[in-house]
Design a protein around this motif. Structure first.
Motif, short mmCIF file in Angstrom:
data_model
loop_
_atom_site.label_atom_id
_atom_site.label_comp_id
_atom_site.label_asym_id
_atom_site.label_seq_id
_atom_site.Cartn_x
_atom_site.Cartn_y
_atom_site.Cartn_z
N SER A 1 0.95 -1.53 -0.17
CA SER A 1 -0.01 -0.13 0.11
C SER A 1 0.78 1.11 0.03
CB SER A 1 -1.11 -0.14 1.57
OG SER A 1 -0.18 0.26 2.61
N ALA A 2 0.30 2.31 -0.36
CA ALA A 2 1.20 3.63 -0.82
C ALA A 2 1.74 4.17 0.83
CB ALA A 2 0.59 4.79 -1.30
N SER A 3 2.64 5.11 0.99
CA SER A 3 3.00 5.06 2.51
C SER A 3 2.06 6.49 2.38
CB SER A 3 4.42 5.64 2.77
OG SER A 3 3.94 6.49 3.66
N GLU A 4 1.18 6.99 3.71
CA GLU A 4 -0.03 8.31 3.96
C GLU A 4 1.49 9.51 4.42
OE1 GLU A 4 -2.78 8.51 6.47
OE2 GLU A 4 -3.57 6.04 5.01
N LYS A 5 2.86 9.26 4.82
CA LYS A 5 3.38 9.80 5.27
C LYS A 5 5.14 10.64 4.13
CE LYS A 5 4.27 10.15 9.10
NZ LYS A 5 4.29 9.79 11.09
N TYR A 6 5.23 8.95 3.42
CA TYR A 6 6.71 9.66 2.83
C TYR A 6 6.73 9.30 1.72
CZ TYR A 6 7.40 9.07 7.87
OH TYR A 6 7.85 9.46 9.23
N CYS A 7 7.25 9.86 0.64
CA CYS A 7 7.77 9.84 -0.81
C CYS A 7 8.86 8.58 -0.94
CB CYS A 7 8.72 11.27 -1.05
SG CYS A 7 10.13 11.27 -1.21
N ILE A 8 8.20 8.00 -2.27
CA ILE A 8 9.20 7.18 -2.64
C ILE A 8 10.60 7.25 -3.01
CG2 ILE A 8 9.01 7.75 -5.16
CD1 ILE A 8 8.24 4.11 -4.10
N LYS A 9 10.83 7.86 -3.08
CA LYS A 9 12.29 8.57 -2.78
C LYS A 9 13.02 8.49 -1.56
CE LYS A 9 12.64 11.79 -6.97
NZ LYS A 9 12.81 12.94 -7.50
N CYS A 10 12.06 8.60 -0.81
CA CYS A 10 12.84 8.24 0.45
C CYS A 10 12.71 6.71 1.16
CB CYS A 10 12.35 8.90 1.74
SG CYS A 10 12.92 10.60 1.53
N TYR A 11 11.16 6.40 0.91
CA TYR A 11 11.01 4.90 1.42
C TYR A 11 10.08 4.14 0.47
CZ TYR A 11 8.34 2.97 5.26
OH TYR A 11 7.44 2.19 6.60
N ASP A 12 10.99 2.77 1.04
CA ASP A 12 10.27 2.01 -0.16
C ASP A 12 10.19 0.04 0.40
OD1 ASP A 12 9.80 1.23 -2.86
OD2 ASP A 12 11.83 0.30 -3.07
N ASN A 13 8.94 -0.34 0.09
CA ASN A 13 9.06 -1.73 1.41
C ASN A 13 9.00 -1.47 2.31
OD1 ASN A 13 8.03 -4.46 0.37
ND2 ASN A 13 10.35 -5.17 0.28
N GLY A 14 8.35 -0.23 2.97
CA GLY A 14 8.92 -0.05 4.27
C GLY A 14 9.90 0.32 5.18
N GLN A 15 10.43 0.32 4.05
CA GLN A 15 12.16 0.11 4.80
C GLN A 15 12.44 2.17 3.79
OE1 GLN A 15 14.53 -3.04 3.61
NE2 GLN A 15 13.41 -3.88 4.84
N TRP A 16 13.66 3.01 4.68
CA TRP A 16 14.08 3.71 3.98
C TRP A 16 15.15 3.78 3.10
CZ3 TRP A 16 11.26 7.35 5.62
CH2 TRP A 16 11.36 7.68 7.24
N THR A 17 15.03 4.02 1.86
CA THR A 17 15.87 4.07 0.60
C THR A 17 17.42 4.70 1.24
OG1 THR A 17 15.52 5.77 -0.08
CG2 THR A 17 14.52 4.50 -1.02
N ASN A 18 17.37 5.50 1.91
CA ASN A 18 19.20 5.00 2.33
C ASN A 18 19.06 4.69 3.76
OD1 ASN A 18 17.51 7.27 4.43
ND2 ASN A 18 18.18 8.79 3.22
N GLY A 19 18.71 3.64 3.66
CA GLY A 19 19.30 2.62 5.41
C GLY A 19 18.65 3.81 6.30
N GLU A 20 19.69 3.48 7.26
CA GLU A 20 19.29 4.42 8.63
C GLU A 20 20.63 5.56 8.51
OE1 GLU A 20 16.74 4.02 10.85
OE2 GLU A 20 16.02 2.73 9.13
N ALA A 21 20.33 6.80 7.55
CA ALA A 21 21.45 7.28 7.76
C ALA A 21 21.56 8.71 8.80
CB ALA A 21 21.30 8.25 6.10
N THR A 22 21.79 9.59 9.72
CA THR A 22 21.85 10.36 10.64
C THR A 22 21.20 11.62 10.08
OG1 THR A 22 24.06 11.65 9.79
CG2 THR A 22 23.61 9.84 11.66
N PHE A 23 20.78 12.09 10.85
CA PHE A 23 20.06 13.60 10.22
C PHE A 23 20.73 14.15 9.23
CE2 PHE A 23 19.22 18.07 10.44
CZ PHE A 23 17.97 18.42 10.36
N ASP A 24 22.04 14.48 9.82
CA ASP A 24 23.30 15.69 8.64
C ASP A 24 23.53 14.58 7.40
OD1 ASP A 24 23.89 17.00 11.06
OD2 ASP A 24 24.82 16.46 11.94
N GLU A 25 23.49 13.31 7.55
CA GLU A 25 23.89 12.36 6.60
C GLU A 25 22.62 12.63 4.92
OE1 GLU A 25 26.83 9.18 8.28
OE2 GLU A 25 24.36 8.75 8.02
N PHE A 26 21.99 12.24 5.86
CA PHE A 26 20.16 12.67 5.50
C PHE A 26 20.36 13.96 4.26
CE2 PHE A 26 16.09 13.29 4.21
CZ PHE A 26 15.74 12.41 3.37
#
Length: 89
Positions: free
Chosen positions: A27-52
């Motif tokens: 299902s579509a996430s109500e909060k996150y875009c496809i560039k950040c979130y796919d298949n229930g996971q962050w697309t950039n791993g667990e990046a810190t705030f500054d890294e992100f």
């Protein structure tokens, strides 16, 4: 008139169905875009705030936006703005 949903990770407006992230159940996430979130996971791993922030800012700056769009994005896309989004609270 309803407000355009905004990714609560990067702040990108989500106007079309294919811009929304995907949950593990498909299902579509109500909060996150496809560039950040796919298949229930962050697309950039667990990046810190500054890294992100650095990754996202570089991505916007290297995009095909015109100079005016990039100018305004650089003024708006600050750490202060990002910290207001749900993922970073």
């Amino acid at each position: 008139m309803s407000k355009t949903p905004q990714c609560q990770s990067c702040g990108m407006p989500m106007n079309k169905a294919d811009e929304f992230g995907i949950e593990t159940d498909g299902s579509a996430s109500e909060k996150y875009c496809i560039k950040c979130y796919d298949n229930g996971q962050w697309t950039n791993g667990e990046a810190t705030f500054d890294e992100f922030y650095e990754i996202s800012l570089r991505g916007f700056q290297n995009s095909n936006m015109n100079k005016v769009q990039k100018y305004f994005l650089n003024k708006m896309y600050t750490k202060k703005f990002l910290k207001k989004l749900d993922r970073w609270k």
